[in-house]
Design an enzyme around this catalytic site. Sequence first.
Site, PDB file in Angstrom:
ATOM      1  N   ARG A  57       0.812  -1.218   0.000  1.00  0.00           N
ATOM      2  CA  ARG A  57       0.000   0.000   0.000  1.00  0.00           C
ATOM      3  C   ARG A  57       0.844   1.267   0.000  1.00  0.00           C
ATOM      4  O   ARG A  57       0.462   2.291  -0.541  1.00  0.00           O
ATOM      5  CB  ARG A  57      -0.919   0.011   1.224  1.00  0.00           C
ATOM      6  CG  ARG A  57      -2.054  -0.958   1.096  1.00  0.00           C
ATOM      7  CD  ARG A  57      -2.762  -1.183   2.391  1.00  0.00           C
ATOM      8  NE  ARG A  57      -1.938  -1.952   3.307  1.00  0.00           N
ATOM      9  CZ  ARG A  57      -2.412  -2.613   4.356  1.00  0.00           C
ATOM     10  NH1 ARG A  57      -3.684  -2.554   4.654  1.00  0.00           N
ATOM     11  NH2 ARG A  57      -1.611  -3.306   5.134  1.00  0.00           N
ATOM     12  N   LYS A 165       2.162 -18.658   6.678  1.00  0.00           N
ATOM     13  CA  LYS A 165       1.579 -19.017   7.956  1.00  0.00           C
ATOM     14  C   LYS A 165       1.277 -17.717   8.706  1.00  0.00           C
ATOM     15  O   LYS A 165       2.001 -16.749   8.481  1.00  0.00           O
ATOM     16  CB  LYS A 165       2.655 -19.843   8.643  1.00  0.00           C
ATOM     17  CG  LYS A 165       2.450 -20.124  10.072  1.00  0.00           C
ATOM     18  CD  LYS A 165       3.614 -20.900  10.629  1.00  0.00           C
ATOM     19  CE  LYS A 165       3.517 -20.902  12.100  1.00  0.00           C
ATOM     20  NZ  LYS A 165       3.942 -19.699  12.761  1.00  0.00           N
ATOM     21  N   ASP A 194       4.977 -23.988   5.503  1.00  0.00           N
ATOM     22  CA  ASP A 194       5.442 -24.206   6.868  1.00  0.00           C
ATOM     23  C   ASP A 194       6.954 -24.222   6.704  1.00  0.00           C
ATOM     24  O   ASP A 194       7.511 -25.196   6.187  1.00  0.00           O
ATOM     25  CB  ASP A 194       4.941 -25.545   7.408  1.00  0.00           C
ATOM     26  CG  ASP A 194       5.392 -25.756   8.847  1.00  0.00           C
ATOM     27  OD1 ASP A 194       6.568 -25.439   9.140  1.00  0.00           O
ATOM     28  OD2 ASP A 194       4.594 -26.215   9.674  1.00  0.00           O
ATOM     29  N   HIS A 195       7.620 -23.157   7.102  1.00  0.00           N
ATOM     30  CA  HIS A 195       9.029 -23.028   6.687  1.00  0.00           C
ATOM     31  C   HIS A 195       9.905 -24.134   7.285  1.00  0.00           C
ATOM     32  O   HIS A 195      10.980 -24.399   6.794  1.00  0.00           O
ATOM     33  CB  HIS A 195       9.572 -21.627   6.972  1.00  0.00           C
ATOM     34  CG  HIS A 195       9.937 -21.382   8.403  1.00  0.00           C
ATOM     35  ND1 HIS A 195       9.022 -21.044   9.356  1.00  0.00           N
ATOM     36  CD2 HIS A 195      11.122 -21.443   9.050  1.00  0.00           C
ATOM     37  CE1 HIS A 195       9.623 -20.897  10.516  1.00  0.00           C
ATOM     38  NE2 HIS A 195      10.902 -21.135  10.366  1.00  0.00           N
ATOM     39  N   LYS A 199      13.546 -26.617   5.828  1.00  0.00           N
ATOM     40  CA  LYS A 199      14.859 -26.726   6.484  1.00  0.00           C
ATOM     41  C   LYS A 199      15.534 -28.009   6.012  1.00  0.00           C
ATOM     42  O   LYS A 199      14.911 -29.070   5.991  1.00  0.00           O
ATOM     43  CB  LYS A 199      14.706 -26.757   8.011  1.00  0.00           C
ATOM     44  CG  LYS A 199      14.290 -25.422   8.606  1.00  0.00           C
ATOM     45  CD  LYS A 199      14.209 -25.523  10.116  1.00  0.00           C
ATOM     46  CE  LYS A 199      13.527 -24.307  10.715  1.00  0.00           C
ATOM     47  NZ  LYS A 199      14.396 -23.168  10.934  1.00  0.00           N
ATOM     48  N   GLU A 233      13.359 -21.610  21.944  1.00  0.00           N
ATOM     49  CA  GLU A 233      13.929 -20.353  21.444  1.00  0.00           C
ATOM     50  C   GLU A 233      14.440 -19.552  22.625  1.00  0.00           C
ATOM     51  O   GLU A 233      13.795 -19.530  23.684  1.00  0.00           O
ATOM     52  CB  GLU A 233      12.854 -19.551  20.717  1.00  0.00           C
ATOM     53  CG  GLU A 233      12.394 -20.215  19.444  1.00  0.00           C
ATOM     54  CD  GLU A 233      11.392 -19.352  18.703  1.00  0.00           C
ATOM     55  OE1 GLU A 233      11.823 -18.538  17.879  1.00  0.00           O
ATOM     56  OE2 GLU A 233      10.192 -19.500  18.972  1.00  0.00           O
ATOM     57  N   ASP A 252       1.030 -20.783  17.332  1.00  0.00           N
ATOM     58  CA  ASP A 252       2.189 -20.293  16.584  1.00  0.00           C
ATOM     59  C   ASP A 252       3.154 -21.419  16.212  1.00  0.00           C
ATOM     60  O   ASP A 252       3.722 -21.413  15.124  1.00  0.00           O
ATOM     61  CB  ASP A 252       2.918 -19.246  17.450  1.00  0.00           C
ATOM     62  CG  ASP A 252       4.063 -18.568  16.709  1.00  0.00           C
ATOM     63  OD1 ASP A 252       3.835 -18.139  15.561  1.00  0.00           O
ATOM     64  OD2 ASP A 252       5.165 -18.464  17.278  1.00  0.00           O
ATOM     65  N   HIS A 257       4.608 -26.156  13.016  1.00  0.00           N
ATOM     66  CA  HIS A 257       5.942 -26.764  12.940  1.00  0.00           C
ATOM     67  C   HIS A 257       6.058 -28.062  13.735  1.00  0.00           C
ATOM     68  O   HIS A 257       6.627 -29.039  13.267  1.00  0.00           O
ATOM     69  CB  HIS A 257       6.999 -25.789  13.459  1.00  0.00           C
ATOM     70  CG  HIS A 257       6.902 -24.421  12.849  1.00  0.00           C
ATOM     71  ND1 HIS A 257       6.580 -24.220  11.531  1.00  0.00           N
ATOM     72  CD2 HIS A 257       7.094 -23.174  13.370  1.00  0.00           C
ATOM     73  CE1 HIS A 257       6.580 -22.924  11.271  1.00  0.00           C
ATOM     74  NE2 HIS A 257       6.884 -22.270  12.372  1.00  0.00           N
ATOM     75  N   LYS A 347       9.285 -19.670  24.239  1.00  0.00           N
ATOM     76  CA  LYS A 347      10.121 -18.482  24.031  1.00  0.00           C
ATOM     77  C   LYS A 347      10.920 -18.236  25.299  1.00  0.00           C
ATOM     78  O   LYS A 347      10.485 -18.589  26.394  1.00  0.00           O
ATOM     79  CB  LYS A 347       9.247 -17.253  23.778  1.00  0.00           C
ATOM     80  CG  LYS A 347       8.309 -17.390  22.585  1.00  0.00           C
ATOM     81  CD  LYS A 347       8.978 -16.966  21.322  1.00  0.00           C
ATOM     82  CE  LYS A 347       8.024 -16.957  20.144  1.00  0.00           C
ATOM     83  NZ  LYS A 347       8.732 -17.012  18.865  1.00  0.00           N
TER      84      LYS A 347
HETATM   85  C1  BG6 Z   1       7.586 -18.883  13.189  1.00  0.00           C
HETATM   86  C2  BG6 Z   1       6.917 -18.413  14.441  1.00  0.00           C
HETATM   87  O1  BG6 Z   1       6.692 -19.606  12.386  1.00  0.00           O
HETATM   88  O2  BG6 Z   1       8.694 -19.710  13.535  1.00  0.00           O
HETATM   89  C3  BG6 Z   1       7.902 -17.681  15.332  1.00  0.00           C
HETATM   90  O3  BG6 Z   1       5.849 -17.552  14.099  1.00  0.00           O
HETATM   91  C4  BG6 Z   1       9.111 -18.525  15.594  1.00  0.00           C
HETATM   92  O4  BG6 Z   1       7.293 -17.286  16.547  1.00  0.00           O
HETATM   93  C5  BG6 Z   1       9.684 -19.068  14.303  1.00  0.00           C
HETATM   94  O5  BG6 Z   1      10.074 -17.707  16.252  1.00  0.00           O
HETATM   95  C6  BG6 Z   1      10.769 -20.063  14.570  1.00  0.00           C
HETATM   96  O6  BG6 Z   1      11.412 -20.375  13.376  1.00  0.00           O
HETATM   97  P1  BG6 Z   1      12.919 -20.824  13.367  1.00  0.00           P
HETATM   98  O7  BG6 Z   1      13.191 -21.150  11.938  1.00  0.00           O
HETATM   99  O8  BG6 Z   1      13.729 -19.695  13.902  1.00  0.00           O
HETATM  100  O9  BG6 Z   1      12.980 -22.016  14.275  1.00  0.00           O
END
Ligand code: BG6
Length: 497
Positions: A57, A165, A194-195, A199, A233, A252, A257, A347
Site C-alpha cells: 500500500r 503461515k 510451513d518453513h 529446512k 527459542e 504459533d 511446525h 520463548k
Molecule cells: C515462526 C513463528 O513460524 O517460527 C515464530 O511464528 C518462531 O514465533 C519461528 O520464532 C521459529 O522459526 P525458526 O526457523 O527460527 O525455528
Amino acid sequence: MFPPLRVGLSATLPPPNILVIFGATGDLTARKLLPALFDLFCARKLPAQFCIVGFARREKSDDEFRADARASAQRFARAKPDDARARWDEFAQRIFYHTGSFDSFDAYTRLAERLRELDTTYGTQGNRLFYLATAPEHYALIAERLGAAHLAPPGGPWERLIVEKPFGNDLASAHALNRQLLAIFDESQIYRIDHYLGKETVQNIFAFRFANTILEPLWNRNYVDHVQITAAESIGIENRGEYYDKAGALRDMVQSHLLQLVALTAMEPPVSFDATAVRDEKIKVLRAICPLCDRDVDDVVVRGQYDAYRTEPRVAPDSNTETFVALKLMIENWRWAGVPFYVRTGKRLAKRATEIQIHFKPVPHPLFAHDVGNGITPNVIALRIQPDEGIYWEFAAKRPGQAIQLSNVRMDFCYADSFGAAPGDAYETLLLDAMRGDATLFNRNDEVEVAWSLVMPILERWAQLPPPRFPNYAAGTWGPITADELLARDGRAWRAP
Ligand code: BG6
C-alpha cells in the site's frame, strides 16, 4: 538403487516466471524473502528470465524499493551486495514495486498490465507466482481480486499462490480460508508454507529414516520407549506482540511446525517422493493422533508464560497468552501404539535448540552390574534440526582399563563438518520448489485442517478454565516446573538438547 530424493526436480532451474510479493514492505519480505532470492541469484539457481514485483500500500518508487531490498540483503543474506556489487546491480534490475491497496480492483488491473510488459521485456512467459506475505486477514481478499483480474488465462502459462503461515487461527477460520482460496485456485496451485519443511535438516529426516536399512527395524514400538521433540527459542517475541498475544505458542508453533515434526518422525515410508505420496503418509499420522478430551487436556498439556512477557510492547498487561507449551501425544497405530511423543516449545528458554530425540528401550537383561553400568542410560538417537545441524547416537561403551566400567559416548554427524557448509535457508528451497511446481514440502488443505482439529480441544478447554497463574517461568530456564512433572509422572525426564 534408492530413488533420488524428490525425483530430480531439485537439480533443474525453475522455468521463467515473475514473483509478485504482496506485503512487500513487511518484515518477512525484508528478513527472509529478498535475502533468500538474492542468495539464489548469486548461486545461479534462478532462471535468467525472472523478475520480482513488490506489491504494497505504501507509496514507493522502484528505486526506493531496490534500496530497501539492498539493505535487507546486506543484513540478512549470505551473499552481501557490498561485496558482490556487480551481481547486486544485475539482481536489482529485476526488482520492481507496485503501489496498490489490496482491495482496489484498479490496482490489480494495473498490475496485470505491468506484468504483461515485464513478460515482453524479460521473457517471463506469463508464469506468475503470487506470494501472500501480508497480514493473514488479507489473504482471501487478495486471492479473490487476483481471480477477478484474470492474470493468467486458463490452459496457458501457470499461476501459483504461496500462502504464509498462520493459515487461520482456529479450525473454522482455516476451513473458511481453504474454501475461499479453493473457489479461485485449484489445490495444485496453492502452496501453504510451513518453513520448517524447507529446512535441510527436516528434509533429512526422510533421508535418515528411509535411505538407511538399519533404522527401519528399530523405528517402532518394539524398540522405542518414547520420543521427545523440543523447539526452544532463547529470544522472546521481539516486535511481534500484536500478533503473538492473540496467537500464543500452541497456535504459533505446535499447530504447524511441531505437528509437522511429529508427522515426519512417525510416518510410514511413502511409495515415492512425490507430493501426494508424502502428504498422504503425513496425514495418516496426524489422523492417528489420539484426540484429547477435557480431562486429557488438564492431564497432558502444560502451558507457561515467561516472567517479563506482560511488559513486552503491544502485549496486554494482564495477558494470559502462553509462551510455552508442553504436551504428550499418543499415536494409535500399529507402529506407535503405547509410545508417548512428548512435545515442547517456548520463548525465552535456556537456549535456542530444536531437536527430535528417539529414546530407545533399555536392554532386556542388565548384564552389567549396577555399579559398573552406573549412569548408563538407554540409547538415544537425536536429530539436531538447529543449530549445530546434525545427528548423534548415544550408546554405552566400555571405558579403557582392566575393570569393566561403562560410559555413555556419542557418534556425531555434523552438517558443517561433513559437507563443508551449514545448510542454506529454508525459504530458498521453498521458493525454488514453488517455482518448479513441487508441492512436497508444502501443506495440503486437509493437512492444515487436521492439524487444527488436534489443537482445538486444547484451545476450547483453556477457554473454559479460570485464568492460569501466569507468569510461571523465568526467562533463561526450561519453562514451568509443570513441564517436568508431566514427564516425571511417567517416570521420565526431559533431556536437554
Ligand atoms: C515462526 C513463528 O513460524 O517460527 C515464530 O511464528 C518462531 O514465533 C519461528 O520464532 C521459529 O522459526 P525458526 O526457523 O527460527 O525455528
